[in-house]
Design an enzyme around this catalytic site. Structure first.
Site, PDB file in Angstrom:
ATOM      1  N   GLU A   1       5.514  -6.403   7.110  1.00 29.03           N
ATOM      2  CA  GLU A   1       5.024  -5.246   7.870  1.00 29.03           C
ATOM      3  C   GLU A   1       5.662  -5.076   9.247  1.00 29.03           C
ATOM      4  O   GLU A   1       5.672  -3.963   9.773  1.00 29.03           O
ATOM      5  CB  GLU A   1       3.500  -5.300   8.017  1.00 29.03           C
ATOM      6  CG  GLU A   1       2.742  -5.050   6.707  1.00 29.03           C
ATOM      7  CD  GLU A   1       2.597  -6.299   5.829  1.00 29.03           C
ATOM      8  OE1 GLU A   1       3.130  -7.376   6.214  1.00 29.03           O
ATOM      9  OE2 GLU A   1       1.954  -6.192   4.772  1.00 29.03           O
TER      10      GLU A   1
ATOM     11  N   ASP B   1      -1.741  -7.334   7.310  1.00 34.68           N
ATOM     12  CA  ASP B   1      -3.188  -7.077   7.241  1.00 34.68           C
ATOM     13  C   ASP B   1      -3.738  -7.656   5.929  1.00 34.68           C
ATOM     14  O   ASP B   1      -3.374  -8.757   5.564  1.00 34.68           O
ATOM     15  CB  ASP B   1      -3.477  -5.574   7.441  1.00 34.68           C
ATOM     16  CG  ASP B   1      -2.958  -4.692   6.316  1.00 34.68           C
ATOM     17  OD1 ASP B   1      -1.975  -5.079   5.652  1.00 34.68           O
ATOM     18  OD2 ASP B   1      -3.536  -3.610   6.079  1.00 34.68           O
TER      19      ASP B   1
ATOM     20  N   GLY C   1      -0.434  -5.356   0.324  1.00 34.93           N
ATOM     21  CA  GLY C   1      -1.614  -5.101  -0.499  1.00 34.93           C
ATOM     22  C   GLY C   1      -1.615  -5.850  -1.826  1.00 34.93           C
ATOM     23  O   GLY C   1      -2.688  -6.150  -2.367  1.00 34.93           O
TER      24      GLY C   1
ATOM     25  N   GLY D   1       0.841  -1.191   0.000  1.00 32.99           N
ATOM     26  CA  GLY D   1       0.000   0.000   0.000  1.00 32.99           C
ATOM     27  C   GLY D   1       0.873   1.237   0.000  1.00 32.99           C
ATOM     28  O   GLY D   1       2.076   1.164   0.245  1.00 32.99           O
TER      29      GLY D   1
HETATM   30  C1  QUE Z   1       7.911  -3.123   4.741  1.00 38.56           C
HETATM   31  C2  QUE Z   1       6.647  -2.942   4.226  1.00 38.56           C
HETATM   32  C3  QUE Z   1       6.420  -2.141   3.096  1.00 38.56           C
HETATM   33  C4  QUE Z   1       7.518  -1.514   2.494  1.00 38.56           C
HETATM   34  C5  QUE Z   1       8.803  -1.696   3.014  1.00 38.56           C
HETATM   35  C6  QUE Z   1       8.978  -2.486   4.135  1.00 38.56           C
HETATM   36  C7  QUE Z   1       5.102  -1.933   2.533  1.00 38.56           C
HETATM   37  C8  QUE Z   1       4.997  -1.069   1.397  1.00 38.56           C
HETATM   38  C9  QUE Z   1       6.140  -0.467   0.843  1.00 38.56           C
HETATM   39  C10 QUE Z   1       6.121   0.420  -0.301  1.00 38.56           C
HETATM   40  C11 QUE Z   1       6.848   0.108  -1.433  1.00 38.56           C
HETATM   41  C12 QUE Z   1       6.860   0.961  -2.547  1.00 38.56           C
HETATM   42  C13 QUE Z   1       6.159   2.158  -2.515  1.00 38.56           C
HETATM   43  C14 QUE Z   1       5.428   2.487  -1.365  1.00 38.56           C
HETATM   44  C15 QUE Z   1       5.420   1.623  -0.282  1.00 38.56           C
HETATM   45  O1  QUE Z   1       7.367  -0.711   1.405  1.00 38.56           O
HETATM   46  O2  QUE Z   1       4.088  -2.488   3.041  1.00 38.56           O
HETATM   47  O3  QUE Z   1       4.750   3.642  -1.341  1.00 38.56           O
HETATM   48  O4  QUE Z   1       6.167   3.025  -3.570  1.00 38.56           O
HETATM   49  O5  QUE Z   1       3.779  -0.837   0.887  1.00 38.56           O
HETATM   50  O6  QUE Z   1      10.220  -2.673   4.659  1.00 38.56           O
HETATM   51  O7  QUE Z   1       5.593  -3.552   4.822  1.00 38.56           O
END
Ligand code: QUE
Length: 335
Positions: A139, A147, A116, A67
């Protein structure tokens, strides 16, 4: 000048196609993307010309990395709860909709698939993984918890594999994803485009023609150990069991657990165990409630800062040690 749409939908032959199209952000889901997928699914539900839905992604790196947590963190810091609630409400509603969708739903996963991204694939009937597919629920590294219904499906993976994956954020690659239960078949990247085109012409009959025999599960040698160690009732007890194991795998697993948020480990273990006895609906409701308390916690704000915003990868967790997490502080997260 028109901005590229972040989700492209089209009716192509026998299928409705959803293409995640934000490759520079690893196709991470934001609210407009969730809404675009949801409206396409509503439109195709009763369209007799659409026999199945195919979801795939633009770019070679990611199917969907999760997400848009950077935006969620900022809203939380701004004291702006409404868009955060809207995001989780609509994301989880989409997860439910896919789980009960009346037509075959096919996900073609040829890159990173986390959080997600798993939520918009795993509830579908068919999940095709290539050798470049990489599944993880990471997460705890950002002070959050698995989730999108992970508290339903992780406890239902073989043995305690899902508890291990949800606590450590360990990555599952390629054909291993089929053994673990994230994917339903293995198709090499070289055939993925042909399969995608064939689905439009032949419908889901094309799937079997592009499945290759599965190589052995590379985690097979650890499976029994994982079940013994991750059956423990508390995170400190899991650590004690790992410390009694001299293998390289146990050493790496201790390192992984010592890196992520100590508090997130505790609330994650608790909600994963509870999820074993809940329906998907109940799991999503319990997860929604937990987003309210976790997103206010220091470790979420700090974890997203360290891993996603500043990328220094050195979060200052509070408390800093697994041994210092008070059971009463975890209880208040669920109150
Ligand atoms: C752990 C996570 C997430 C993460 C890095 C972590 C995660 C997530 C993102 C993410 C990746 C690319 C994007 C962004 C978010 O990184 O859940 O906006 O462009 O969505 O170490 O749980």
């Amino acid at each position: 000048m028109h901005a590229e749409p972040s989700v492209r939908t089209s009716h192509d032959g026998r299928v409705g196609r959803i293409k995640l199209n934000r490759p520079k952000a690893l196709n991470a889901l934001d609210l407009p993307m969730i809404r675009a997928i949801t409206s396409a699914l509503w439109a195709w539900r009763d369209d007799p010309h659409v026999h199945a839905v195919v979801i795939e992604a633009a770019g070679e790196r990611a199917f969907c990395a999760g997400g848009d947590i950077r935006a969620l963190r900022q809203h939380q810091l701004d004291g702006n709860r409404a868009p955060v609630d809207a995001f989780f409400t609509e994301e989880y509603a989409l997860n439910r909709m896919i789980a009960s969708y009346p037509k075959p739903y096919v996900a073609l996963i040829d890159g990173i698939c986390m959080g997600g991204g798993i939520g918009v694939s795993i509830y579908g009937d068919y999940r095709v993984a290539s050798e470049h597919a990489m599944f993880a629920m990471p997460e705890t590294a950002i002070g959050f918890f698995p989730d999108i219904g992970a508290t339903f499906f992780l406890p239902r993976l073989p043995g305690d594999l899902g508890i291990y994956l949800g606590l450590t954020g360990a990555r599952i690659h390629g054909a291993d994803a089929v053994h673990a239960g994230f994917a339903t078949q293995f198709t090499p990247r070289a055939e993925m485009h042909q399969l995608s085109a064939a689905l439009a012409h032949d419908g889901i009959a094309a799937l079997a023609r592009h499945a290759v025999p599965l190589p052995a599960f590379t985690l097979q040698n650890q499976r029994a150990t994982i079940d013994t160690i991750f059956a423990a009732d508390s995170v400190p007890d899991i650590l004690h069991r790992l410390e009694a194991d001299t293998s390289d795998w146990a050493h790496k697993t201790i390192e992984a657990l010592r890196t992520v948020s100590p508090s997130a480990l505790a609330w994650t273990l608790r909600i994963l165990r509870d999820g074993a006895h809940r329906t998907l609906e109940q799991c999503l409701d319990a997860e929604f409630a937990l987003t309210h308390t976790t997103m206010r916690h220091n470790d979420f704000i700090e974890g997203v800062r360290a891993m996603v915003v500043d990328k220094d990868r050195t979060p200052r967790w509070q408390p800093a040690r697994i041994e210092d997490v008070a059971q009463s502080d975890i209880e208040t997260m669920f109150a």
